[in-house]
Design a protein around this motif. Structure first.
Motif, PDB file in Angstrom:
ATOM      1  N   ALA A  97      99.873  50.924  79.803  1.00 31.42           N
ATOM      2  CA  ALA A  97     100.256  51.147  81.079  1.00 31.42           C
ATOM      3  C   ALA A  97     100.549  49.874  81.986  1.00 31.42           C
ATOM      4  CB  ALA A  97      99.497  52.191  81.919  1.00 31.42           C
ATOM      5  N   ALA A  98      99.588  48.979  81.806  1.00 31.49           N
ATOM      6  CA  ALA A  98      99.633  47.440  82.420  1.00 31.49           C
ATOM      7  C   ALA A  98     100.766  46.711  81.857  1.00 31.49           C
ATOM      8  CB  ALA A  98      98.418  46.829  82.121  1.00 31.49           C
ATOM      9  N   LYS A  99     101.478  47.260  80.813  1.00 31.07           N
ATOM     10  CA  LYS A  99     102.522  46.581  80.164  1.00 31.07           C
ATOM     11  C   LYS A  99     103.890  47.285  80.641  1.00 31.07           C
ATOM     12  CE  LYS A  99      99.995  44.787  76.106  1.00 31.07           C
ATOM     13  NZ  LYS A  99     100.082  45.014  74.482  1.00 31.07           N
ATOM     14  N   VAL A 305      86.880  45.328  85.278  1.00 33.70           N
ATOM     15  CA  VAL A 305      86.844  45.132  83.856  1.00 33.70           C
ATOM     16  C   VAL A 305      88.083  44.763  83.072  1.00 33.70           C
ATOM     17  CG1 VAL A 305      85.716  46.058  81.771  1.00 33.70           C
ATOM     18  CG2 VAL A 305      84.567  46.125  83.942  1.00 33.70           C
ATOM     19  N   LEU A 306      89.068  45.625  83.162  1.00 33.39           N
ATOM     20  CA  LEU A 306      89.939  45.339  82.389  1.00 33.39           C
ATOM     21  C   LEU A 306      91.019  44.530  82.986  1.00 33.39           C
ATOM     22  CD1 LEU A 306      90.694  49.326  81.456  1.00 33.39           C
ATOM     23  CD2 LEU A 306      89.401  47.550  80.120  1.00 33.39           C
ATOM     24  N   THR A 307      91.013  44.250  84.122  1.00 35.43           N
ATOM     25  CA  THR A 307      91.777  43.027  84.657  1.00 35.43           C
ATOM     26  C   THR A 307      91.296  41.749  84.100  1.00 35.43           C
ATOM     27  OG1 THR A 307      92.302  44.249  86.906  1.00 35.43           O
ATOM     28  CG2 THR A 307      92.653  41.738  86.804  1.00 35.43           C
ATOM     29  N   ALA A 308      89.838  41.624  83.982  1.00 36.21           N
ATOM     30  CA  ALA A 308      89.354  40.389  83.279  1.00 36.21           C
ATOM     31  C   ALA A 308      89.699  40.334  81.720  1.00 36.21           C
ATOM     32  CB  ALA A 308      87.919  40.384  83.629  1.00 36.21           C
ATOM     33  N   THR A 309      89.881  41.523  81.331  1.00 33.60           N
ATOM     34  CA  THR A 309      90.380  41.498  79.948  1.00 33.60           C
ATOM     35  C   THR A 309      91.855  41.250  79.477  1.00 33.60           C
ATOM     36  OG1 THR A 309      88.226  42.937  79.292  1.00 33.60           O
ATOM     37  CG2 THR A 309      90.153  42.803  77.711  1.00 33.60           C
ATOM     38  N   PHE A 310      92.546  42.175  80.180  1.00 34.16           N
ATOM     39  CA  PHE A 310      94.249  42.039  79.885  1.00 34.16           C
ATOM     40  C   PHE A 310      94.893  41.450  80.900  1.00 34.16           C
ATOM     41  CE2 PHE A 310      92.729  46.558  78.904  1.00 34.16           C
ATOM     42  CZ  PHE A 310      92.544  46.324  77.739  1.00 34.16           C
ATOM     43  N   GLY A 311      94.236  40.627  82.074  1.00 34.88           N
ATOM     44  CA  GLY A 311      95.031  40.183  82.985  1.00 34.88           C
ATOM     45  C   GLY A 311      95.440  41.005  84.026  1.00 34.88           C
ATOM     46  N   SER A 312      96.591  40.965  84.715  1.00 38.76           N
ATOM     47  CA  SER A 312      97.111  41.989  85.709  1.00 38.76           C
ATOM     48  C   SER A 312      97.350  43.127  85.148  1.00 38.76           C
ATOM     49  CB  SER A 312      98.524  41.452  86.086  1.00 38.76           C
ATOM     50  OG  SER A 312      99.217  42.500  86.954  1.00 38.76           O
ATOM     51  N   LEU A 313      96.986  44.309  85.847  1.00 37.64           N
ATOM     52  CA  LEU A 313      97.073  45.685  85.443  1.00 37.64           C
ATOM     53  C   LEU A 313      98.498  46.246  85.878  1.00 37.64           C
ATOM     54  CD1 LEU A 313      93.652  47.157  85.773  1.00 37.64           C
ATOM     55  CD2 LEU A 313      94.714  46.187  83.667  1.00 37.64           C
ATOM     56  N   GLY A 314      99.442  45.182  86.472  1.00 39.98           N
ATOM     57  CA  GLY A 314     100.868  45.751  86.960  1.00 39.98           C
ATOM     58  C   GLY A 314     100.726  46.054  88.383  1.00 39.98           C
ATOM     59  N   GLY A 317      97.772  48.095  90.507  1.00 40.10           N
ATOM     60  CA  GLY A 317      96.505  47.793  89.830  1.00 40.10           C
ATOM     61  C   GLY A 317      96.051  49.167  89.356  1.00 40.10           C
ATOM     62  N   ILE A 318      94.708  49.403  89.158  1.00 39.61           N
ATOM     63  CA  ILE A 318      94.149  50.617  88.480  1.00 39.61           C
ATOM     64  C   ILE A 318      94.592  51.833  89.275  1.00 39.61           C
ATOM     65  CG2 ILE A 318      91.973  50.374  89.756  1.00 39.61           C
ATOM     66  CD1 ILE A 318      92.185  51.436  86.165  1.00 39.61           C
ATOM     67  N   GLU A 319      94.722  51.761  90.541  1.00 37.26           N
ATOM     68  CA  GLU A 319      95.046  53.021  91.331  1.00 37.26           C
ATOM     69  C   GLU A 319      96.503  53.554  90.898  1.00 37.26           C
ATOM     70  OE1 GLU A 319      92.844  54.483  93.440  1.00 37.26           O
ATOM     71  OE2 GLU A 319      91.440  52.933  92.878  1.00 37.26           O
ATOM     72  N   ALA A 320      97.457  52.816  90.441  1.00 40.13           N
ATOM     73  CA  ALA A 320      98.939  53.326  90.119  1.00 40.13           C
ATOM     74  C   ALA A 320      98.532  53.842  88.828  1.00 40.13           C
ATOM     75  CB  ALA A 320      99.706  52.196  90.101  1.00 40.13           C
ATOM     76  N   ILE A 321      97.584  53.965  87.941  1.00 42.02           N
ATOM     77  CA  ILE A 321      97.677  54.201  86.679  1.00 42.02           C
ATOM     78  C   ILE A 321      96.635  55.543  86.455  1.00 42.02           C
ATOM     79  CG2 ILE A 321      96.828  53.666  84.016  1.00 42.02           C
ATOM     80  CD1 ILE A 321      97.101  50.682  85.203  1.00 42.02           C
ATOM     81  N   HIS A 322      95.943  56.113  87.465  1.00 43.44           N
ATOM     82  CA  HIS A 322      95.232  57.104  87.252  1.00 43.44           C
ATOM     83  C   HIS A 322      95.652  57.920  88.602  1.00 43.44           C
ATOM     84  CE1 HIS A 322      91.811  56.906  90.340  1.00 43.44           C
ATOM     85  NE2 HIS A 322      91.849  55.634  90.277  1.00 43.44           N
ATOM     86  N   THR A 323      95.512  59.490  88.435  1.00 41.25           N
ATOM     87  CA  THR A 323      95.618  60.331  89.811  1.00 41.25           C
ATOM     88  C   THR A 323      94.689  61.573  89.458  1.00 41.25           C
ATOM     89  OG1 THR A 323      97.217  61.612  90.785  1.00 41.25           O
ATOM     90  CG2 THR A 323      97.560  61.336  88.431  1.00 41.25           C
TER      91      THR A 323
END
Length: 335
Positions: A97-99, A305-314, A317-323
């Motif tokens: 999703a971050a991509k 955690v995943l921002t530190a691993t992958f960089g930007s989550l788009g 951020g994480i709030e846009a990837i879950h609901t």
């Protein structure tokens, strides 16, 4: 006599009709294709049990369950629209999703990741720092790579001092039992229980307890499909969570239902041990409202955690990837 024969024929036809209706999808049922993360097992046991109990049929859903080839592949199939809904690790889905992939997590099933570093019981691996100087097997590109690297960072472990082997998970049992590696990154059900059946004792250093408490296996779907038919996905999630709640209440019956469909899966004893000893405890974390609804703090940590691993989550951020829009108003309680 002829009247009697006609009566019998009509009765037989009626009987065949009733039997056909009993095994066929409900009239007007909506088709939904689900791709799970791997071959059927405890990760999807709530889905299998819900289907066996008729929960999806009652909800007007004609569900097709398709085995997967890893969380990354399942996430890509959902993103491509090749399947309607998927079961995949949170880290794999979020990475895609971050991509820019148009997918969302709509219900975490494992609110804690199930992976960790498994070693023989007498090994000196007791804490993350102990991994330095050791050989550890972990598949390249696997969903647990992000968790492994997060644990190393969180505990000041020098990754360059670890001999990391990219090995296929199918060879883990032999690698560990024959002491060709010091540890493997895996789940208890994949390594600890099979080795235990052979009398080989092991232990696990869970990622979730050592700096990587993030959302685990989750239900994911594509944005446009969610918007096009929100009620279908709401009904699916409600039936699914009911299935996991039923498996918690009666794990043996759930395992029996799974094995009746997939007799070539793990033994009943192994599945039941994994489910009751390890899996059920992953369904909720402290502060969770219920199944499928972890606390906001877990999402925040997952994002960090995943921002530190992958960089930007788009964007977003994480709030846009879950609901939580597709969860029932009342989720089943935590075990």
């Amino acid at each position: 006599m002829q009247k009697y024969i006609k009566y019998c024929l009509r009765a037989a036809e009626a009987g065949f009709l009733v039997a056909a209706l009993a095994i066929s999808p409900a009239v007007g049922a909506e088709k939904l294709k689900l791709t799970i993360n791997w071959t059927p097992g405890n990760s999807d046991i709530g889905i299998q049990y819900a289907d066996a109990l008729g929960f999806y049929k009652e909800a007007g859903i004609d569900l097709e369950i398709e085995p997967g080839k890893g969380s990354g592949t399942t996430s890509q199939l959902v993103a491509a629209g090749s399947t309607d809904v998927g079961l995949a690790s949170g880290s794999s889905a979020i990475a895609i999703a971050a991509k820019g992939a148009p997918i969302k997590i709509i219900a975490p099933i494992y609110q804690a990741p199930e992976w960790g570093i498994i070693s023989l019981e007498d090994s000196p691996i007791l804490k993350p720092k102990d991994l330095e100087g050791k050989s550890i097997a972990i598949p390249a590109g696997s969903a647990d790579v992000a968790l492994f690297e997060t644990m190393l960072r969180a505990n000041g472990v020098d990754k360059s001092k670890i001999n990391i082997l990219s090995a296929d998970a199918s060879g883990y049992l032999g690698l560990l039992a024959e002491k060709k590696v010091d540890g493997v990154s895996a789940t208890p059900g994949d390594v600890m229980i099979p080795l235990g059946e052979k009398g080989i004792k092991t232990k696990i250093l869970f990622y979730r307890d050592n700096g990587a408490p993030i959302v685990g296996l989750s239900v994911i779907a594509r944005d446009d499909k969610l918007k096009k038919n929100p009620e279908l996905y709401k009904k699916f999630i409600e039936a699914t969570l009911k299935g996991y709640a039923a498996a918690i209440k009666n794990p043996e019956a759930a395992v029996d239902a799974l094995r009746s469909r997939y007799p070539d899966s793990a033994t009943k004893a192994a599945l039941l041990e994994e489910l009751t000893k390890y899996v059920i405890s992953d369904f909720c974390v402290s502060g969770a409202t219920g199944l499928g609804k972890p606390p906001a703090t877990l999402w925040k940590t997952t994002g960090e955690v995943l921002t530190a691993t992958f960089g930007s989550l788009g964007d977003g951020g994480i709030e846009a990837i879950h609901t939580e829009d597709y969860l029932p108003a009342q989720v089943p309680p935590c075990p």
